[in-house]
Design a protein around this motif. Structure first.
Motif, mmCIF file in Angstrom:
data_model
loop_
_atom_site.group_PDB
_atom_site.id
_atom_site.type_symbol
_atom_site.label_atom_id
_atom_site.label_comp_id
_atom_site.label_asym_id
_atom_site.label_seq_id
_atom_site.Cartn_x
_atom_site.Cartn_y
_atom_site.Cartn_z
ATOM 1 N N GLU A 104 0.833 -1.208 0.000
ATOM 2 C CA GLU A 104 0.000 0.000 0.000
ATOM 3 C C GLU A 104 0.863 1.252 0.000
ATOM 4 O O GLU A 104 2.005 1.230 0.435
ATOM 5 C CB GLU A 104 -0.933 0.003 1.207
ATOM 6 C CG GLU A 104 -0.248 0.017 2.549
ATOM 7 C CD GLU A 104 -1.236 -0.115 3.693
ATOM 8 O OE1 GLU A 104 -2.212 0.644 3.734
ATOM 9 O OE2 GLU A 104 -1.016 -0.999 4.538
ATOM 10 N N PRO A 105 0.305 2.348 -0.521
ATOM 11 C CA PRO A 105 1.057 3.599 -0.517
ATOM 12 C C PRO A 105 1.297 4.087 0.905
ATOM 13 O O PRO A 105 0.535 3.772 1.817
ATOM 14 C CB PRO A 105 0.153 4.580 -1.265
ATOM 15 C CG PRO A 105 -1.048 3.840 -1.680
ATOM 16 C CD PRO A 105 -1.010 2.483 -1.103
ATOM 17 N N ASP A 106 2.344 4.818 1.066
ATOM 18 C CA ASP A 106 2.708 5.397 2.355
ATOM 19 C C ASP A 106 2.604 6.915 2.223
ATOM 20 O O ASP A 106 3.110 7.485 1.252
ATOM 21 C CB ASP A 106 4.144 4.983 2.696
ATOM 22 C CG ASP A 106 4.626 5.467 4.030
ATOM 23 O OD1 ASP A 106 3.921 6.255 4.695
ATOM 24 O OD2 ASP A 106 5.730 5.074 4.417
ATOM 25 N N ALA A 107 1.972 7.571 3.177
ATOM 26 C CA ALA A 107 1.810 9.027 3.115
ATOM 27 C C ALA A 107 3.165 9.737 3.040
ATOM 28 O O ALA A 107 3.331 10.714 2.323
ATOM 29 C CB ALA A 107 1.022 9.527 4.319
ATOM 30 N N ALA A 108 4.150 9.218 3.754
ATOM 31 C CA ALA A 108 5.482 9.839 3.765
ATOM 32 C C ALA A 108 6.291 9.450 2.532
ATOM 33 O O ALA A 108 7.250 10.140 2.182
ATOM 34 C CB ALA A 108 6.238 9.428 5.025
ATOM 35 N N ASN A 109 5.924 8.354 1.871
ATOM 36 C CA ASN A 109 6.675 7.856 0.728
ATOM 37 C C ASN A 109 5.689 7.402 -0.346
ATOM 38 O O ASN A 109 5.475 6.215 -0.543
ATOM 39 C CB ASN A 109 7.560 6.685 1.184
ATOM 40 C CG ASN A 109 8.582 6.297 0.154
ATOM 41 O OD1 ASN A 109 8.846 7.025 -0.791
ATOM 42 N ND2 ASN A 109 9.152 5.113 0.326
ATOM 43 N N PRO A 110 5.053 8.362 -1.053
ATOM 44 C CA PRO A 110 4.027 7.989 -2.037
ATOM 45 C C PRO A 110 4.618 7.148 -3.173
ATOM 46 O O PRO A 110 5.820 7.004 -3.295
ATOM 47 C CB PRO A 110 3.515 9.336 -2.542
ATOM 48 C CG PRO A 110 4.555 10.322 -2.206
ATOM 49 C CD PRO A 110 5.313 9.786 -1.038
ATOM 50 N N ARG A 111 3.764 6.614 -4.006
ATOM 51 C CA ARG A 111 4.189 5.756 -5.111
ATOM 52 C C ARG A 111 5.163 6.469 -6.042
ATOM 53 O O ARG A 111 5.109 7.681 -6.203
ATOM 54 C CB ARG A 111 2.979 5.291 -5.921
ATOM 55 C CG ARG A 111 2.033 4.426 -5.138
ATOM 56 C CD ARG A 111 2.678 3.138 -4.751
ATOM 57 N NE ARG A 111 1.659 2.190 -4.312
ATOM 58 C CZ ARG A 111 1.931 1.068 -3.714
ATOM 59 N NH1 ARG A 111 3.167 0.726 -3.462
ATOM 60 N NH2 ARG A 111 0.960 0.262 -3.366
ATOM 61 N N CYS A 112 6.045 5.700 -6.647
ATOM 62 C CA CYS A 112 7.017 6.250 -7.589
ATOM 63 C C CYS A 112 6.891 5.486 -8.911
ATOM 64 O O CYS A 112 6.065 4.586 -9.047
ATOM 65 C CB CYS A 112 8.429 6.151 -7.018
ATOM 66 S SG CYS A 112 8.856 4.536 -6.355
#
Length: 181
Positions: A104-112
Motif C-alpha cells: 500500500e502507498p505510504d503518506a510519507a513515501n508515495p508511489r514512484c
C-alpha cells in the motif's frame, strides 16, 4: 412470560457460541519483508545452493522442520512498486492456511515510477505432518478492489522442501538490484 424470554435469550447466546466454535480461526502469523532488491542471504528466501536465477522468475518455496513442526514459506522476487509499505500475514481458517501479501502507498513515501523485487517469508508453527492446503493472496491496495488469488494448492510437508514457480517473466536488472540482509 419472563422465564420464556430468559430461556430464549440463553438459547440465542448458546447458539452464537457454538457457531463461533465451528469457525476455527487461529491468530495471524506475521511475516518478514525484505527491502527493495530482496534478501542478501539466500537462506532467508529458502533458495537452494547454486540458484543463480533470482531475477528469472517469482518462486514460492517452503521448508518443513519435522522436529519443531514449523513450516517456513517464502515468496521470492515479487515485483512491486518500489515506494510504499509492505506486509505479510498468515491466518489459519479451518484447515486452510491463507497467506496475504499486502502492498500500500505510504503518506510519507508515495508511489514512484519504479518497480523493485521484494522477498516475503513467514514461519508457521505447529503444522501437522501431511498435506497442507495453502492460498496465497496479494492485496495491492491502490491497484485493485480486493486481494487477488495468486496461487492455491496443497503442500505435502512430508517431502520437507518444495517450490512452485508463480511468474516466469524475467525481471529487469534494475528491479532485482540492491538486495537487503
Amino acid at each position: 412470560m419472563s422465564y420464556v424470554r430468559v430461556c430464549t435469550a440463553l438459547a440465542t447466546v448458546g447458539s452464537l457460541l457454538l457457531l463461533g466454535a465451528c469457525l476455527e480461526t487461529e491468530p495471524a502469523q506475521v511475516g518478514v519483508v525484505s527491502e527493495a532488491g530482496g534478501f542478501v542471504d539466500p537462506e532467508r528466501r529458502l533458495a537452494v545452493e547454486g540458484d543463480e536465477s533470482y531475477c528469472s522468475s517469482e518462486v514460492l518455496r517452503w521448508r518443513y522442520d519435522r522436529s519443531s513442526g514449523a513450516l517456513t514459506i517464502a515468496d521470492s522476487r515479487l515485483l512491486l512498486n518500489c515506494c510504499g509499505q509492505r506486509a505479510m500475514h498468515v491466518e489459519r481458517i479451518d484447515s486452510i492456511y491463507e497467506i496475504t501479501e499486502r502492498d500500500e502507498p505510504d503518506a510519507a513515501n508515495p508511489r514512484c515510477d519504479a518497480v523493485c523485487a521484494f522477498d516475503f517469508t513467514v514461519a508457521i508453527p505447529e503444522v501437522a505432518p501431511g498435506k497442507v492446503f495453502v492460498r496465497l493472496l496479494r492485496d495491492v491496495v491502490d491497484a485493485q478492489g480486493s486481494a487477488e488469488l495468486i496461487w492455491q494448492g496443497e503442500i505435502d510437508v512430508r517431502k520437507s522442501v518444495g517450490q512452485v514457480v508463480l511468474d516466469r517473466a524475467a525481471a529487469s536488472s534494475d528491479a532485482c538490484g540492491g538486495s537487503s540482509p
